[in-house]
Design a protein around this motif. Sequence first.
Motif, PDB file in Angstrom:
ATOM      1  N   UNK A  24      -3.438  63.189  19.785  1.00  0.00           N
ATOM      2  CA  UNK A  24      -3.980  61.943  19.227  1.00  0.00           C
ATOM      3  C   UNK A  24      -3.384  60.740  19.951  1.00  0.00           C
ATOM      4  N   UNK A  25      -2.073  60.755  20.176  1.00  0.00           N
ATOM      5  CA  UNK A  25      -1.413  59.630  20.845  1.00  0.00           C
ATOM      6  C   UNK A  25      -1.910  59.448  22.272  1.00  0.00           C
ATOM      7  N   UNK A  26      -2.143  60.549  22.964  1.00  0.00           N
ATOM      8  CA  UNK A  26      -2.621  60.476  24.345  1.00  0.00           C
ATOM      9  C   UNK A  26      -4.097  60.097  24.424  1.00  0.00           C
ATOM     10  N   UNK A  27      -4.839  60.351  23.364  1.00  0.00           N
ATOM     11  CA  UNK A  27      -6.263  60.035  23.309  1.00  0.00           C
ATOM     12  C   UNK A  27      -7.101  61.287  23.229  1.00  0.00           C
ATOM     13  N   UNK A  29     -10.113  61.759  23.710  1.00  0.00           N
ATOM     14  CA  UNK A  29     -11.107  61.877  24.769  1.00  0.00           C
ATOM     15  C   UNK A  29     -10.511  62.120  26.148  1.00  0.00           C
ATOM     16  N   UNK A  30      -9.160  62.086  26.263  1.00  0.00           N
ATOM     17  CA  UNK A  30      -8.594  62.195  27.605  1.00  0.00           C
ATOM     18  C   UNK A  30      -7.317  63.032  27.720  1.00  0.00           C
ATOM     19  N   UNK A  31      -6.792  63.541  26.621  1.00  0.00           N
ATOM     20  CA  UNK A  31      -5.538  64.293  26.738  1.00  0.00           C
ATOM     21  C   UNK A  31      -5.750  65.577  27.541  1.00  0.00           C
ATOM     22  N   UNK A  32      -4.693  65.995  28.204  1.00  0.00           N
ATOM     23  CA  UNK A  32      -4.682  67.284  28.902  1.00  0.00           C
ATOM     24  C   UNK A  32      -3.565  68.114  28.288  1.00  0.00           C
ATOM     25  N   UNK A  33      -3.654  69.411  28.449  1.00  0.00           N
ATOM     26  CA  UNK A  33      -2.600  70.268  27.912  1.00  0.00           C
ATOM     27  C   UNK A  33      -1.270  70.005  28.610  1.00  0.00           C
ATOM     28  N   UNK A 100      -9.990  55.851  17.765  1.00  0.00           N
ATOM     29  CA  UNK A 100      -9.723  57.126  18.436  1.00  0.00           C
ATOM     30  C   UNK A 100     -10.976  57.628  19.158  1.00  0.00           C
ATOM     31  N   UNK A 101     -11.226  57.090  20.363  1.00  0.00           N
ATOM     32  CA  UNK A 101     -12.383  57.586  21.128  1.00  0.00           C
ATOM     33  C   UNK A 101     -12.314  59.110  21.265  1.00  0.00           C
ATOM     34  N   UNK A 102     -13.449  59.729  21.091  1.00  0.00           N
ATOM     35  CA  UNK A 102     -13.525  61.193  21.115  1.00  0.00           C
ATOM     36  C   UNK A 102     -13.796  61.756  19.732  1.00  0.00           C
ATOM     37  N   UNK A 103     -13.451  61.007  18.687  1.00  0.00           N
ATOM     38  CA  UNK A 103     -13.682  61.485  17.325  1.00  0.00           C
ATOM     39  C   UNK A 103     -15.173  61.484  16.983  1.00  0.00           C
ATOM     40  N   UNK A 104     -15.907  60.492  17.453  1.00  0.00           N
ATOM     41  CA  UNK A 104     -17.345  60.428  17.162  1.00  0.00           C
ATOM     42  C   UNK A 104     -18.052  61.672  17.684  1.00  0.00           C
ATOM     43  N   UNK A 105     -17.737  62.074  18.907  1.00  0.00           N
ATOM     44  CA  UNK A 105     -18.369  63.269  19.484  1.00  0.00           C
ATOM     45  C   UNK A 105     -18.066  64.502  18.642  1.00  0.00           C
TER      46      UNK A 105
END
Length: 198
Positions: A24-27, A29-33, A100-105
Amino acid sequence: MPVRRKSVGRPARTSLSALLDAAVELGLDRFTLSAVAKRTGIAEATVYNYVSGRDELYRLACDRLFAGVTLETDPAVDSGSWTDYIDNVSEQAVTLAAAHPGLTEYLFYGPLGPETVRIYRTIVDETMRRCPVLDANTAYFVASRSFLAALTLASHPRYHGAGRWLRQALTAGIDTRIAAGDLPELPGDWTDVLEDLR
């Protein structure tokens, strides 16, 4: 005094909760493992002890984030109408999605986690309770379409206020049709839609 034994093996260096926080902190829509692993101070391979991959971590993070939506309303300000209820829940979801971009999707396409499914079920139950002429299929349809319509504007900050207007205009129009006895015919079971998104 009892003697405490030390547990065998290495101590846990992270937790699923810490991984979700990092995603969540990293985003969403864009976090990586690898970024999640770095943020939590573990090797990337250790992440796989908790999740099968990025998709599962994304779903779990979205599910936990969305679980923060308050489904109860304040009786002092709640008019009891389904439209006010949907407006309240939707505003919370839109605010979360905007932050939090990515939540809508996730909310549109899934796969949905158990807390999200619980929230949708509660929304349907509350909509039917507040508008008893609706069956579960119609309650899901009118509540979810109003809710999701406003979410389409969540990623556009300048339209955030317009999202509320759109949602209220939709629910007012739907409510007028309901009052006139004009209800859509919806075959099947609304929970099939949720199952398709799981």
